[in-house]
Design a protein around this motif. Structure first.
Motif, PDB file in Angstrom:
ATOM      1  N   ILE A 211       3.613  -6.566 -11.591  1.00  0.00           N
ATOM      2  CA  ILE A 211       2.306  -6.179 -11.061  1.00  0.00           C
ATOM      3  C   ILE A 211       1.230  -7.114 -11.608  1.00  0.00           C
ATOM      4  CG2 ILE A 211       0.552  -4.367 -11.009  1.00  0.00           C
ATOM      5  CD1 ILE A 211       2.855  -2.326 -11.136  1.00  0.00           C
TER       6      ILE A 211
ATOM      7  N   GLY B  52       4.761   2.270  -9.991  1.00  0.00           N
ATOM      8  CA  GLY B  52       4.818   1.119 -10.883  1.00  0.00           C
ATOM      9  C   GLY B  52       6.224   0.866 -11.397  1.00  0.00           C
TER      10      GLY B  52
ATOM     11  N   ILE C 283      -3.853  -3.905  -9.445  1.00  0.00           N
ATOM     12  CA  ILE C 283      -3.592  -2.620  -8.801  1.00  0.00           C
ATOM     13  C   ILE C 283      -4.860  -1.777  -8.798  1.00  0.00           C
ATOM     14  CG2 ILE C 283      -2.790  -1.508 -10.941  1.00  0.00           C
ATOM     15  CD1 ILE C 283      -0.600  -0.129  -9.207  1.00  0.00           C
TER      16      ILE C 283
ATOM     17  N   LEU D 205      -3.330   3.647  -2.545  1.00  0.00           N
ATOM     18  CA  LEU D 205      -3.065   2.762  -3.676  1.00  0.00           C
ATOM     19  C   LEU D 205      -2.663   1.389  -3.156  1.00  0.00           C
ATOM     20  CD1 LEU D 205      -2.617   2.422  -6.779  1.00  0.00           C
ATOM     21  CD2 LEU D 205      -0.221   3.038  -6.358  1.00  0.00           C
ATOM     22  N   TYR D 206      -3.250   0.334  -3.725  1.00  0.00           N
ATOM     23  CA  TYR D 206      -2.953  -1.051  -3.370  1.00  0.00           C
ATOM     24  C   TYR D 206      -2.395  -1.753  -4.604  1.00  0.00           C
ATOM     25  CZ  TYR D 206      -6.037  -0.108   0.602  1.00  0.00           C
ATOM     26  OH  TYR D 206      -6.627   0.434   1.730  1.00  0.00           O
ATOM     27  N   ALA D 207      -1.270  -2.437  -4.437  1.00  0.00           N
ATOM     28  CA  ALA D 207      -0.661  -3.163  -5.546  1.00  0.00           C
ATOM     29  C   ALA D 207      -0.379  -4.599  -5.127  1.00  0.00           C
ATOM     30  CB  ALA D 207       0.627  -2.486  -5.991  1.00  0.00           C
TER      31      ALA D 207
ATOM     32  N   ASN E  43      -2.643  -3.494 -14.658  1.00  0.00           N
ATOM     33  CA  ASN E  43      -1.403  -2.721 -14.758  1.00  0.00           C
ATOM     34  C   ASN E  43      -1.675  -1.248 -14.492  1.00  0.00           C
ATOM     35  OD1 ASN E  43      -2.315  -1.594 -17.357  1.00  0.00           O
ATOM     36  ND2 ASN E  43      -1.851  -3.638 -18.168  1.00  0.00           N
ATOM     37  N   VAL E  44      -0.597  -0.486 -14.376  1.00  0.00           N
ATOM     38  CA  VAL E  44      -0.693   0.939 -14.073  1.00  0.00           C
ATOM     39  C   VAL E  44      -1.411   1.690 -15.186  1.00  0.00           C
ATOM     40  CG1 VAL E  44       0.682   3.048 -13.865  1.00  0.00           C
ATOM     41  CG2 VAL E  44       1.272   1.041 -12.496  1.00  0.00           C
TER      42      VAL E  44
ATOM     43  N   CYS F 261       1.614  -7.894  -6.335  1.00  0.00           N
ATOM     44  CA  CYS F 261       2.731  -8.203  -7.232  1.00  0.00           C
ATOM     45  C   CYS F 261       3.159  -9.662  -7.091  1.00  0.00           C
ATOM     46  CB  CYS F 261       3.932  -7.311  -6.921  1.00  0.00           C
ATOM     47  SG  CYS F 261       3.572  -5.553  -6.955  1.00  0.00           S
TER      48      CYS F 261
ATOM     49  N   THR G  23       0.859  -1.180   0.000  1.00  0.00           N
ATOM     50  CA  THR G  23       0.000   0.000   0.000  1.00  0.00           C
ATOM     51  C   THR G  23       0.897   1.232   0.000  1.00  0.00           C
ATOM     52  OG1 THR G  23      -0.158   0.376   2.402  1.00  0.00           O
ATOM     53  CG2 THR G  23      -1.635  -1.280   1.440  1.00  0.00           C
TER      54      THR G  23
END
Length: 269
Positions: free
Chosen positions: A221, A211, A224, A251-253, A238-239, A255, A145
């Motif tokens: 990633i 990203g 997201i 923002l939550y990613a 993706n971004v 991976c 995050t």
């Protein structure tokens, strides 16, 4: 002496960060959704920037057994150990930019509570992400995050403060990037020192920048989104896809570490 983030989390307001009884052992709704979808309770799990242990305690309630957490504030780790009534969670004092775990030691890890944003220096953030990738096994999953600069810019109140900050830095000849911002509040109170552009600072990532840093660290990633997307349980691959959507909040990613799945090494002594 200027205050840094370590001094904040281990200072007079320490209780606010490490001993939040109402929040201990609870995930927010977005974290719960991501954990349920991407994590497996039977796998060894790392919580970075664990503070008082909120995330590991919550995962333990969900049936996770092999749990680890690290933080750079010794008082936080002491509090986490004290509240671990099971005695089974391994809490350790560590620097995110130089972890003491073996390569590929964790099949899954989570860096919640914007941990990466408290590493103000660019080199430290990049090192921390590379270390996270190093200790993640190939094929493993990581959840991050981060505070998002674009969402702060869209707030009328913060936009005004950012304009003020930009002008003040220009007049002083300061090269500090606008994404590096003083804390607006400390200990639940307005931090008037922010008007003097005084530390401590947090770093607010731009979407595309985060990203790039994730990919440069070795991550791929998988999904997201921001709070706006997580409220609908909707993530993007993706971004570029997310950048076309409304952005709001954190923002939550999610991976992966590219490569064939490899079993994590045995538990260290």
């Amino acid at each position: 002496m200027p205050m840094d983030n370590q001094a904040v989390f281990g200072g007079p307001d320490f209780d606010q960060w490490a001993n939040r009884e109402a929040q201990r052992g609870k995930l927010n709704t977005k974290e719960a959704f991501l954990v349920s979808r991407y994590f497996a309770p039977e796998l060894r799990t790392l919580d970075g920037g664990t503070g008082g242990g909120r995330v590991p305690f919550a995962l333990q309630k969900r049936g996770f057994a092999d749990l680890h957490g690290f933080d750079f504030v010794p008082q936080s780790i002491a509090a986490a150990r004290q509240h671990d009534t099971s005695g089974k969670i391994r809490f350790e004092v560590m620097d995110a930019a130089k972890l003491g775990y073996a390569d590929g030691y964790f099949p899954q890890l989570i860096y919640a509570e914007h941990m990466i944003n408290f590493l103000v220096e660019d080199a430290l953030r990049k090192s921390a992400l590379k270390e996270a990738c190093r200790v993640l096994q190939t094929g493993g999953v990581a959840i991050f995050t981060t505070l998002l600069f674009e969402t702060r810019q869209r707030s009328p109140v913060y936009w005004t403060f950012l304009r003020y900050l930009a002008i003040a830095r220009k007049l002083r000849g300061s090269a500090r990037p606008l994404q590096c911002q003083p804390w607006i509040k400390l200990g639940g109170r307005w931090n008037w020192a922010a008007l003097r552009d005084a530390p401590p600072y947090t770093y607010w990532y731009r979407l595309e920048e985060f990203g790039r840093d994730l990919e440069a660290a070795g991550f791929q990633i998988e999904a997201i989104g921001t709070d706006a997307q997580l409220r609908q349980q909707q993530l993007y691959p993706n971004v570029a896809a997310l950048a076309q959507k409304p952005l709001a909040g954190t923002l939550y990613a999610v991976c992966r570490k590219p490569g064939p799945y490899e079993a994590a090494p045995p538990l260290c002594a």
